[in-house]
Design an enzyme around this catalytic site. Structure first.
Site, PDB file in Angstrom:
ATOM      1  N   ASP A   5       0.846  -1.186   0.000  1.00 28.27           N
ATOM      2  CA  ASP A   5       0.000   0.000   0.000  1.00 28.27           C
ATOM      3  C   ASP A   5       0.886   1.242   0.000  1.00 28.27           C
ATOM      4  O   ASP A   5       1.738   1.399   0.867  1.00 28.27           O
ATOM      5  CB  ASP A   5      -0.887  -0.027   1.256  1.00 28.27           C
ATOM      6  CG  ASP A   5      -1.980   1.025   1.216  1.00 28.27           C
ATOM      7  OD1 ASP A   5      -2.023   1.803   0.238  1.00 28.27           O
ATOM      8  OD2 ASP A   5      -2.777   1.067   2.168  1.00 28.27           O
ATOM      9  N   ASP A  43      -3.648   2.441  -5.535  1.00 23.03           N
ATOM     10  CA  ASP A  43      -2.358   2.465  -4.841  1.00 23.03           C
ATOM     11  C   ASP A  43      -2.141   1.295  -3.903  1.00 23.03           C
ATOM     12  O   ASP A  43      -1.308   1.374  -3.015  1.00 23.03           O
ATOM     13  CB  ASP A  43      -2.212   3.782  -4.065  1.00 23.03           C
ATOM     14  CG  ASP A  43      -3.153   3.843  -2.879  1.00 23.03           C
ATOM     15  OD1 ASP A  43      -4.244   3.243  -2.961  1.00 23.03           O
ATOM     16  OD2 ASP A  43      -2.789   4.468  -1.872  1.00 23.03           O
ATOM     17  N   GLU A  44      -2.894   0.213  -4.075  1.00 24.76           N
ATOM     18  CA  GLU A  44      -2.630  -0.953  -3.233  1.00 24.76           C
ATOM     19  C   GLU A  44      -2.959  -2.231  -3.983  1.00 24.76           C
ATOM     20  O   GLU A  44      -3.752  -2.223  -4.923  1.00 24.76           O
ATOM     21  CB  GLU A  44      -3.400  -0.873  -1.915  1.00 24.76           C
ATOM     22  CG  GLU A  44      -4.875  -0.656  -2.072  1.00 24.76           C
ATOM     23  CD  GLU A  44      -5.590  -0.553  -0.721  1.00 24.76           C
ATOM     24  OE1 GLU A  44      -5.496  -1.509   0.052  1.00 24.76           O
ATOM     25  OE2 GLU A  44      -6.232   0.479  -0.478  1.00 24.76           O
TER      26      GLU A  44
HETATM   27 MG   LIG Z   1      -2.506   3.973   0.293  1.00 26.66          MG
END
Ligand SMILES: [Mg+2]
Length: 422
Positions: free
Chosen positions: A36, A131-132
């Protein structure tokens, strides 16, 4: 030596240092990473304008506009600013912050480079938003120190190649890996030893369990449950009565049990059903009847997606929570509930021979699917990437409205220009 972080919370013995000191060569069967990026939008903005580094930065727009905070740097969070807060409120809390507008194309570009990098680390990746992502590292990891090496290396590459900071959680299943990546943000690296999943989760607030929102948390507080450990200790009936099927999932997650696979988005790779019995059972007629109705449902899904299955998997969870799966490859691909049922019951017969324990859960999965869609090349890398991108755009639209991002073609159409290929 292990570049370890200090233990911050005494109740947590599961940081890198500790996990490794006691179990450096511990064999790892299943190894899941949750990766993450920290303060993603803000970090991308800081890459574009390095003068923003180390300052309180709020992404969302002009502080006098009616918008909300999309993202805040850790420096701004220290003043109590968080996402979804009205910008005007954020300005009162942190008047010295730099306010900048949201620039989605920039974030999507960074996201694409991030996912490409992850693709060089693991062959099975499940992105969650921009974003993960989950990575299934089981193939490259044999022992806990190997997991640690890969995680350190991944963090280094994200930093050096993308200029971003990632937090990584490592565990035997997705749910625990996700909690672990969140546990020591920013720049975190937390490994949970196999076998320690439930103990790692136990002291944490139930809100830390993915999928538990404020509503569920409130409802749990009514029955005296505040920590994940208290949730895990509840008798099954209580949760099943209160939350139905979701209660069973909650209970398993609270106990650190999650055998859901890391699945690339897009095409379904399998179709499955599973059922937890209200009471553990070893009554064969009952098991068969349950299997039969689940096979009917799986076959219906197969017909719905016009796919045929080549492999059938039977899953059993015993009363002591031990879970086993058995797989059988069919001689010909099928869409027929009877074929699935025959394969499942013959695996059940073998497993039940000499078995004294009762069954808590039974499940059936049809996989190695083939059908008309596959011939169109939907499994190709580019198609998967496109689907991920489209999904990311849909998520943005849901969250920020249809004008938040448009493809070049859409923009051109709005201006009455012919669409351009990029
Ligand atoms: Mg994040």
């Amino acid at each position: 030596m292990v570049p370890a972080r200090e233990l911050r919370a005494a109740s947590h013995q599961y940081y890198v240092a500790d996990a490794l000191r006691h179990a450096y060569n511990l064999a790892v069967e299943r190894c899941i990473f949750h990766v993450d990026l920290d303060a993603f939008f803000v970090s991308v903005e800081q890459l574009h304008d390095p003068s923003l580094k180390g300052r309180p930065v709020i992404v969302g727009g002009h502080p006098d506009s009616r918008g909300v905070v999309s993202a805040a740097s850790y420096e701004a969070r220290r003043f109590g600013v968080h996402s979804a807060m009205p910008l005007a409120h954020a300005k009162r809390l942190c008047p010295q912050a730099v306010f900048i507008p949201v620039n989605f194309p920039r974030y999507i570009d960074a996201s694409r480079r991030f996912m490409d990098l992850l693709g060089t680390v693991a062959s099975i990746i499940e992105p969650l938003g921009l974003d993960e992502a989950f990575l299934d590292m089981s193939e490259s990891v044999r022992e806990l120190d190997g997991a640690h090496w890969h995680a350190v290396e991944l963090k280094r590459r994200v930093r050096e190649e993308l200029g971003l900071i990632a937090s990584v959680g490592v565990a035997s299943c997705k749910i625990v890996a996700k909690v672990a990546s969140e546990f020591d943000k920013p720049d975190g690296l937390v490994l949970v030893r196999p076998g320690d999943e439930a103990a790692f989760l136990a002291p944490l607030d139930v809100l830390k369990l993915p999928g538990v929102g404020q509503k569920t948390a409130d409802s749990l507080i009514e029955i005296g449950v505040q920590t994940i450990g208290q949730l895990a200790a509840l008798p099954d009936e209580v949760l099943l009565r209160r939350f139905g099927r979701y209660g069973d999932l909650l209970l398993n997650h609270a106990r650190g049990i999650d055998d859901s696979p890391v699945e690339p988005r897009g095409e379904p790779k399998s179709v499955s059903r599973e059922t937890t019995f209200p009471q553990d059972t070893r009554d064969i007629a009952h098991l068969h009847a349950t299997l039969r109705s689940m096979c009917d449902e799986v076959a219906r899904d197969l017909r719905g997606t016009r796919k045929r299955a080549k492999t059938v998997t039977l899953k059993l969870r015993y009363e002591d929570f031990q879970t086993v799966t058995r797989q059988s490859t069919l001689t010909t691909e099928t869409i027929d509930a009877g074929d699935l049922f025959d394969a499942a019951t013959s695996m059940l017969r073998v497993l039940m021979t000499g078995e004294r324990r009762c069954i808590r859960l039974i499940g059936v999965r049809a996989s190695r699917l083939s059908g008309p869609e596959r011939q169109l090349g939907m499994f190709s890398q580019d198609a998967v990437k496109m689907q991920n991108l489209e999904r990311a755009i849909t998520q943005l639209h849901d969250r920020y409205g249809p004008k938040s991002i448009q493809t070049l073609g859409e923009k051109a159409r709005r201006r009455g220009l012919p669409p351009r290929m990029t």
